[in-house]
Design an enzyme around this catalytic site. Structure first.
Site, PDB file in Angstrom:
ATOM      1  CE  LYS A   1       1.048   1.216   4.377  1.00 20.68           C
ATOM      2  NZ  LYS A   1       1.815   2.355   4.898  1.00 20.68           N
TER       3      LYS A   1
ATOM      4  N   PRO B   1       9.893  -4.422  -0.395  1.00 21.82           N
ATOM      5  CG  PRO B   1      10.544  -2.292  -1.053  1.00 21.82           C
ATOM      6  CD  PRO B   1       9.782  -3.547  -1.267  1.00 21.82           C
TER       7      PRO B   1
ATOM      8  CB  ALA C   1       9.915   0.066   1.985  1.00 23.81           C
ATOM      9  N   GLY C   2       7.725   1.423   4.495  1.00 26.98           N
ATOM     10  CA  GLY C   2       6.583   2.039   4.546  1.00 26.98           C
ATOM     11  C   GLY C   2       5.424   1.586   3.445  1.00 26.98           C
TER      12      GLY C   2
ATOM     13  N   GLY D   1       3.991  -1.432   3.831  1.00 30.26           N
ATOM     14  CA  GLY D   1       2.935  -2.396   4.801  1.00 30.26           C
ATOM     15  C   GLY D   1       3.106  -3.899   4.236  1.00 30.26           C
TER      16      GLY D   1
ATOM     17  N   GLY E   1       4.788  -6.228   5.719  1.00 31.28           N
ATOM     18  CA  GLY E   1       4.718  -7.244   6.765  1.00 31.28           C
ATOM     19  C   GLY E   1       3.281  -7.478   7.334  1.00 31.28           C
ATOM     20  CB  SER E   2       0.772  -4.891   7.904  1.00 34.09           C
ATOM     21  OG  SER E   2       1.342  -4.088   8.798  1.00 34.09           O
ATOM     22  CB  SER E   3       0.404  -6.963   3.115  1.00 32.03           C
ATOM     23  OG  SER E   3      -0.505  -7.397   2.021  1.00 32.03           O
TER      24      SER E   3
ATOM     25  CG  ASP F   1      -0.290  -1.172   8.514  1.00 35.85           C
ATOM     26  OD1 ASP F   1      -0.039  -2.065   9.385  1.00 35.85           O
ATOM     27  OD2 ASP F   1       0.446  -0.547   7.669  1.00 35.85           O
TER      28      ASP F   1
END
Length: 270
Positions: free
Chosen positions: A8, A81, A84-85, A87, A89-91, A123
């Site tokens: 994202k 990556p 990286a901002g 997301g 890992g959250s995804s 997130d």
């Protein structure tokens, strides 16, 4: 079962206040994009999954506290990556919950899966029902866990999105240390409804103020995007990816700063 957890970007990010629990409330618009990891989840005779500190494994451990789960083989191929901002890992976490729900016939609703996901990251809940082929923007508040789907942003159709991540990293803790919470004059959910050529004046990422002075390469990358035709450019999340939105496919050779030896750079059509 093979799934493709997507990344994202943040369209605007305003840190509005510090909470009594030391977390921060924020306002942002999440937009799923077609940059994806590969997640394979299969029934197995023995448990086989990533390391214990990986959010994929944490998702399995969390669900196993509430449901009887069989041994699973879970493998993850990273294309998004890290730090990286975007997301990633959250995804991965959210898509693991989705996969386990289906393959183990848990019968969890979207709302129930979001509740589990929110226990593992602010997130994570957003990614429970994302589809990069149908990129519905979502307005997020609270710590990023209160999400409200929005209408598609038709102004982005056919545009080019360029992601550049220099070989630098920003920890979330470090990013928040430099933040002075404030209420924006206009919510990002309102700003993204403006014409695209007005976003530069209204959509801001509060983390840029504290991170850009420390990591000049990010500020330089954003500036170069504007110099080379970006309609809008910003850092995503707490960094360290800078993205730009262009009318035509950008020439990345003009945008990569030679002061940093390695870059992640990717262009996608929105």
């Amino acid at each position: 079962m093979t799934l493709y957890p997507c990344a994202k970007i943040n369209l605007g990010l305003n840190v509005t206040e510090k909470r009594p629990d030391n977390y921060h409330n924020l306002e942002t618009v999440f937009l799923p994009i077609a940059v994806c990891d590969e997640l394979v989840v299969e029934l197995s005779d023995t448990e086989d999954m990533p390391s214990e500190d990986n959010l994929v494994t944490k998702a399995y451990r969390l669900l196993s506290q509430y449901h009887t789960l069989p041994p699973l083989h879970i493998s993850l191929t990273k294309n998004i990556p890290m730090q990286a901002g975007l997301g990633g890992g959250s995804s991965d976490c959210a898509y693991t919950i989705r996969a386990i729900n289906e393959i183990c016939h848990l019968g969890l609703s979207i709302a129930q899966m979001r509740q589990y996901a929110a226990k593992l990251g602010a997130d994570c809940a957003f990614f429970i029902d994302t589809d990069p082929e149908n990129p519905v923007p979502t307005f997020a508040t609270g710590i990023g866990d209160i999400i409200t789907p929005m209408k598609p942003l038709n102004c982005l159709k056919g545009k080019y999105l360029l992601l550049i991540k220099p070989d630098v990293a920003v920890s979330t803790k470090e990013a928040y240390m430099g933040i002075k919470p404030r209420k924006p004059q206009e919510s990002p959910a309102v700003s993204v409804l403006r014409p695209l050529n007005e976003w530069k004046a209204y959509l801001t990422n509060d983390f840029e103020k504290s991170i850009f002075p420390k990591l000049q390469v990010l500020a330089e990358t954003k500036e170069k995007m504007y110099e080379n035709g970006a309609i809008y450019a910003a850092m995503s999340g707490s960094g360290s990816t800078v993205f730009g939105i262009f009318d035509a496919q950008p020439d990345t050779t003009k945008l990569l700063n030679t002061t940093t030896s390695q870059y992640y750079a990717k262009t996608i059509r929105l």
